[in-house]
Design an enzyme around this catalytic site. Structure first.
Site, mmCIF file in Angstrom:
data_model
loop_
_atom_site.group_PDB
_atom_site.id
_atom_site.type_symbol
_atom_site.label_atom_id
_atom_site.label_comp_id
_atom_site.label_asym_id
_atom_site.label_seq_id
_atom_site.Cartn_x
_atom_site.Cartn_y
_atom_site.Cartn_z
ATOM 1 N N ALA A 66 72.136 72.043 29.036
ATOM 2 C CA ALA A 66 71.021 71.200 28.627
ATOM 3 C C ALA A 66 69.901 72.103 28.135
ATOM 4 C CB ALA A 66 70.550 70.383 29.820
ATOM 5 N N GLY A 105 75.575 71.684 31.100
ATOM 6 C CA GLY A 105 75.840 70.508 30.276
ATOM 7 C C GLY A 105 76.898 70.783 29.214
ATOM 8 N N GLU A 108 80.072 70.360 30.856
ATOM 9 C CA GLU A 108 80.211 68.926 31.142
ATOM 10 C C GLU A 108 80.652 68.159 29.887
ATOM 11 O OE1 GLU A 108 76.259 68.834 32.989
ATOM 12 O OE2 GLU A 108 77.200 67.987 34.785
ATOM 13 N N GLU A 128 73.849 75.520 37.045
ATOM 14 C CA GLU A 128 72.616 74.774 37.341
ATOM 15 C C GLU A 128 71.965 75.199 38.646
ATOM 16 O OE1 GLU A 128 75.343 73.535 36.050
ATOM 17 O OE2 GLU A 128 74.901 71.979 34.572
HETATM 18 C C1 3H9 Z 1 72.025 71.814 32.575
HETATM 19 O O1 3H9 Z 1 72.853 72.009 31.743
HETATM 20 C C2 3H9 Z 1 71.847 70.504 33.289
HETATM 21 C C3 3H9 Z 1 73.041 69.615 33.039
HETATM 22 O O2 3H9 Z 1 73.829 69.541 34.197
HETATM 23 C C4 3H9 Z 1 72.640 68.257 32.523
HETATM 24 C C5 3H9 Z 1 71.751 67.449 33.387
HETATM 25 C C6 3H9 Z 1 71.474 66.067 32.878
HETATM 26 N N1 3H9 Z 1 67.795 75.828 27.274
HETATM 27 O O3 3H9 Z 1 69.579 84.468 27.984
HETATM 28 P P1 3H9 Z 1 69.342 84.854 26.570
HETATM 29 C C7 3H9 Z 1 67.096 80.585 25.446
HETATM 30 S S1 3H9 Z 1 70.932 73.021 33.025
HETATM 31 C C8 3H9 Z 1 66.798 76.326 26.542
HETATM 32 O O4 3H9 Z 1 68.356 85.929 26.299
HETATM 33 P P2 3H9 Z 1 72.009 85.893 26.379
HETATM 34 C C9 3H9 Z 1 66.478 81.723 26.225
HETATM 35 O O5 3H9 Z 1 65.272 81.324 26.827
HETATM 36 C C10 3H9 Z 1 71.344 74.380 31.971
HETATM 37 N N2 3H9 Z 1 66.732 77.610 26.133
HETATM 38 O O6 3H9 Z 1 70.694 85.191 25.809
HETATM 39 C C11 3H9 Z 1 66.270 82.750 25.145
HETATM 40 O O7 3H9 Z 1 65.104 82.400 24.408
HETATM 41 P P3 3H9 Z 1 64.199 83.539 23.761
HETATM 42 C C12 3H9 Z 1 72.561 75.089 32.429
HETATM 43 C C13 3H9 Z 1 67.717 78.418 26.505
HETATM 44 O O8 3H9 Z 1 72.923 86.048 25.214
HETATM 45 C C14 3H9 Z 1 67.475 82.530 24.221
HETATM 46 O O9 3H9 Z 1 67.935 81.209 24.501
HETATM 47 N N3 3H9 Z 1 72.761 76.254 31.625
HETATM 48 C C15 3H9 Z 1 68.794 77.977 27.298
HETATM 49 O O10 3H9 Z 1 71.652 87.076 27.189
HETATM 50 C C16 3H9 Z 1 68.586 83.517 24.444
HETATM 51 O O11 3H9 Z 1 68.921 83.520 25.831
HETATM 52 C C17 3H9 Z 1 72.242 77.443 31.938
HETATM 53 O O12 3H9 Z 1 71.589 77.596 32.945
HETATM 54 C C18 3H9 Z 1 68.806 76.611 27.679
HETATM 55 N N4 3H9 Z 1 69.817 76.094 28.418
HETATM 56 O O13 3H9 Z 1 72.642 84.857 27.402
HETATM 57 C C19 3H9 Z 1 72.518 78.566 30.993
HETATM 58 N N5 3H9 Z 1 69.626 79.009 27.526
HETATM 59 O O14 3H9 Z 1 65.084 84.288 22.832
HETATM 60 C C20 3H9 Z 1 71.265 79.330 30.722
HETATM 61 C C21 3H9 Z 1 69.098 80.062 26.897
HETATM 62 O O15 3H9 Z 1 63.091 82.787 23.138
HETATM 63 N N6 3H9 Z 1 71.454 80.364 29.754
HETATM 64 N N7 3H9 Z 1 67.943 79.727 26.288
HETATM 65 O O16 3H9 Z 1 63.755 84.375 24.938
HETATM 66 C C22 3H9 Z 1 72.069 81.539 30.005
HETATM 67 O O17 3H9 Z 1 72.581 81.779 31.075
HETATM 68 C C23 3H9 Z 1 72.058 82.562 28.929
HETATM 69 O O18 3H9 Z 1 71.025 82.232 28.031
HETATM 70 C C24 3H9 Z 1 73.376 82.692 28.117
HETATM 71 C C25 3H9 Z 1 73.144 83.657 26.935
HETATM 72 C C26 3H9 Z 1 74.463 83.264 29.038
HETATM 73 C C27 3H9 Z 1 73.804 81.370 27.572
#
Ligand code: 3H9
Length: 694
Positions: A66, A105, A108, A128
């Site tokens: 999400a 998400g 999901e 999450e």
């Molecule tokens: C969820 O899904 C809830 C569901 O169950 C539904 C409920 C109804 N959203 O980490 P990076 C940005 S909760 C918005 O440096 P990497 C991040 O801030 C979500 N922004 O890259 C950064 O911005 P900036 C569950 C996001 O290659 C840029 O993207 N999912 C999100 O080292 C690059 O990120 C997670 O918790 C997001 N979801 O790693 C996954 N994700 O460049 C969270 C990232 O401006 N994300 N950004 O600083 C991660 O773990 C890592 O970002 C990922 C990539 C492994 C994907």
């Protein structure tokens, strides 16, 4: 290719429709993506020319979850559930074709599809819990139906992703594919159509959850197994309850339960703090005057000066990242001892099954020990980790200046000394920077990179990039005594000494901080680290710490001698209060004319943590930290501040700066100017603002 929305395209390959999500950088499920998927599924479901639908993503990854920035804002239709219902209810097979990371998400979405294929390097997870949440779009109900309850619990409560092989083995994906992913997804979809495979809906699968029905012991055991690592967090328990609902309730009711538990978390202070911290950590990588495209030096070879505990740990970081590293020590026996410790560390990891014997040898093979200083001449970066004395450090840097190649970065691991003065020993202060590792250096994630007055942008960019490459969380700070972390810690230490003399027992202070969420109290921590190092440093500098000095004079250096602030039974690391120490404290208090009294937990907490917040305010005002959230990252990764409380500056904002300032004024009246609120704290309190509004 036609655009459904700005973020979702529709393409047709023979009789298969391909919906491509394109929302860089991580294809988060923002409103436009949900809208595109909804309309794309509707359109292709109704299209008689389409036999099957493939969902794939452009860019570096499948949907990573999400859009976290949308949490806490008014919801916008369509919600994710509506999109997932459409996918699962589609009248033709929907196949997810996955690369990169299918997270939260994103996973999901794939679980609502009838089939899933992924490339070998893909990773699958529900992280999450790390945001203080639970998978709120059916993940807790569908995942156990596919991979079984135990595996689902493990994945959901740890938040850690699994690889493609594991996913295939556990039935999470149907095939590992290679070559062009879209083409492979389309070929798989055509096979499903050709073989007339059913529209497999995970919601209808019962076998794996039924296997655990009526067996509450499965959950009880799981709770027990994670109790230590989830202490203080709110989300893990809700995750477990949601999986219990998957076992005990029909799918639709399970979803309702998941929703309730999700909303409870979404509105919790813990999740608010953890979501804040997710962005804080990423923000720390950004240096306003050193943009991301600043050229950094490529690090092909490294060197570490000093084979002590820190030097050895730092060398391990390089070896772990596959970078050859030369370790220099003055005497052969000290070198052998240091490298021996490194080997022992690796072997201990191997004995726990986390490294193979070959890994140990490969890593040891990357570390070359020498007593010849000249061996560092071809290193791209040299990190000095010698004794914490200015003359010694300057001598080392003057030597390095003469030996190292012109474009090498010269780094010091000093934890307190002036990086500018160290740099002045060279003719290239622009290449000098502090890289302050935390002990144990091979384990702790924090790296305080200390920018000297003359450190060049390339030097800064190199230290930051290197930090990330070796798996650290680098935070850039400026030069001052103790930099950010230790400077704030010093305030806590100072106050804890006063508290003990005023009557707060050591174990009470430790308990207050452990209950707050720190992994250990400060006194138990000192006993673990050893009291002799600080004692020696104090003696060298001619400073005293009456209680600690007397404890050391008795040969009590902490756990390693069976006694320090506390006493320890042999073979047991549990700290036990010791009357000997209590007497020392009472004596010192009496000699100082200090009246002793009972002190409440609340007073202890305020007096230990408010001075840190106040020091943080000074650090910000002086520009030593770039932003308040950087201070929080330092405290969470370097000192065990509980992430569900965000960090000291976030925590202070939650309490309210006016409350903190007023309490400090009260303590200032009672105890003196050490409690004077910092000008920034005063200013923000007057304006009703917080540190994070800066
Ligand atoms: C969820 O899904 C809830 C569901 O169950 C539904 C409920 C109804 N959203 O980490 P990076 C940005 S909760 C918005 O440096 P990497 C991040 O801030 C979500 N922004 O890259 C950064 O911005 P900036 C569950 C996001 O290659 C840029 O993207 N999912 C999100 O080292 C690059 O990120 C997670 O918790 C997001 N979801 O790693 C996954 N994700 O460049 C969270 C990232 O401006 N994300 N950004 O600083 C991660 O773990 C890592 O970002 C990922 C990539 C492994 C994907």
């Amino acid at each position: 290719m036609t655009a459904i929305t700005e973020f979702v395209d529709l393409d047709r390959r023979r009789r298969v429709a391909v919906l491509t999500v394109n929302n860089p950088p991580v294809n988060a499920l923002s409103h436009g993506v949900r809208l595109g998927l909804r309309d794309g599924i509707r359109q292709t479901s109704a299209d008689r020319e389409v036999d099957a639908i493939v969902i794939v993503c452009a860019g570096r990854t499948f949907i990573a979850g999400a859009d976290i920035t949308e949490f806490g804002k008014p919801p916008r239709e369509p919600g994710l559930h509506e999109v997932l219902d459409l996918i699962e209810g589609a009248p033709k097979p929907v196949v997810a074709a996955i690369h990169g990371t299918a997270l939260g998400g994103g996973l999901e979405v794939t679980l609502a599809c009838h089939y899933r294929v992924g490339v070998k390097s893909a990773r699958f997870g529900l992280p999450e819990v790390k945001l203080g949440l639970l998978p709120g779009a059916g993940g807790t109900q569908r995942l156990p139906r596919v991979v079984g309850v135990q595996k689902a619990l493990q994945m959901i409560v740890s938040g850690d992703p699994i690889g493609a092989d594991d996913a295939l083995k556990n039935g999470l994906i149907d095939e590992i594919v290679d070559g062009d992913l879209t083409a492979a997804g389309v070929a798989f979809a055509e096979k499903v159509v050709r073989e007339k495979r059913p529209l497999r809906k995970i919601r209808d699968m019962d076998e794996k959850v039924a296997a655990v029905r009526g067996k509450p012991e499965v959950f009880a055991e799981f709770r027990k197994s994670v109790a230590r690592q989830v202490r203080g967090f709110r989300a893990p328990e809700n995750c477990i309850r949601a999986v219990e609902a998957a076992v005990d309730l029909p799918f639709a009711r399970g979803l309702e339960r998941e929703r309730e538990l999700f909303l409870e978390l979404l509105n919790s202070p813990e999740s608010k703090a953890q979501r804040y911290f997710f962005f804080a950590e990423r923000e720390a990588a950004k240096i306003p005057d050193v943009p991301a495209d600043t050229p950094a030096r490529e690090i092909k070879k490294a060197a570490v000066i000093g084979a002590g505990t820190m030097g050895g740990g730092i060398a391990m970081n390089f070896a772990n990242a596959g970078i050859p590293v030369t370790v220099v020590e003055m005497a052969r026996d000290a070198l052998d001892r240091g490298l021996g410790v490194v080997r022992k560390n690796y072997e201990a990891t191997a004995s726990r099954g986390r490294l193979t014997k070959e890994d140990v040898e490969r890593r040891m093979g990357l570390i070359t020990g020498t007593t010849d200083f000249n061996a560092v001449g071809d290193a791209d970066i040299v990190i000095e980790a010698v004794f914490e004395e200015m003359p010694v450090k300057k001598e080392v840097f003057a030597k390095l200046d003469g030996i190292c190649k012109p474009d090498a970065v010269l780094a010091t691991n000093t934890s307190t000394l002036d990086v500018n003065e160290i740099a002045s020993a060279t003719r290239r202060p622009e290449s000098v920077i502090g890289t302050h590792f935390f002990s144990p250096a091979n384990v702790m994630r924090l790296l305080e990179n200390v920018r000297g007055a003359r450190s060049s942008k390339t030097t800064v960019a190199t230290a930051m990039a290197l930090g990330r490459r070796i798996g650290k969380v680098p935070v850039l700070v400026g030069v001052c005594h103790g930099f950010v972390g230790n400077r704030m810690l010093h305030q806590r230490g100072r106050e804890s000494e006063k508290l003990m003399l005023e009557g707060a027992p050591l174990h009470q202070m430790d308990k207050v901080l452990v209950d707050f969420g720190f992994p250990m109290g400060p006194f138990a921590m000192s006993d673990m680290a050893g009291l002799d190092v600080g004692w020696r440093i104090r003696k060298g500098r001619g400073v005293t710490s009456p209680v600690a000095d007397r404890i050391c004079e008795l040969g009590r250096f902490g756990q390693k001698t069976g006694a320090g602030y506390f006493k320890y039974e042999s073979g047991d690391r549990t700290p036990k209060p010791d009357p000997v120490v209590e007497q020392i404290i009472a004596d010192v208090a009496r000699e100082g004319g200090i009246e002793r009294r009972q002190i409440s937990d609340q007073e202890i907490l305020e007096r230990l943590l408010y001075p840190m917040v106040n020091e943080g305010a000074k650090i910000l005002d002086e520009g030593i930290a770039i932003r308040a959230s950087d201070i929080d990252v330092i405290w969470v990764y370097g000192y065990g501040w509980p992430v569900y409380r965000g960090g000291p500056m976030f925590w202070a904002d939650q309490i309210g700066l006016e409350t903190i300032r007023d309490r400090m004024l009260e303590l200032q009246r009672k105890s003196g100017d050490e409690w004077a609120p910092a000008p920034l704290l005063n200013r923000l309190a007057d304006q009703g603002k917080g540190f994070l509004t800066l």
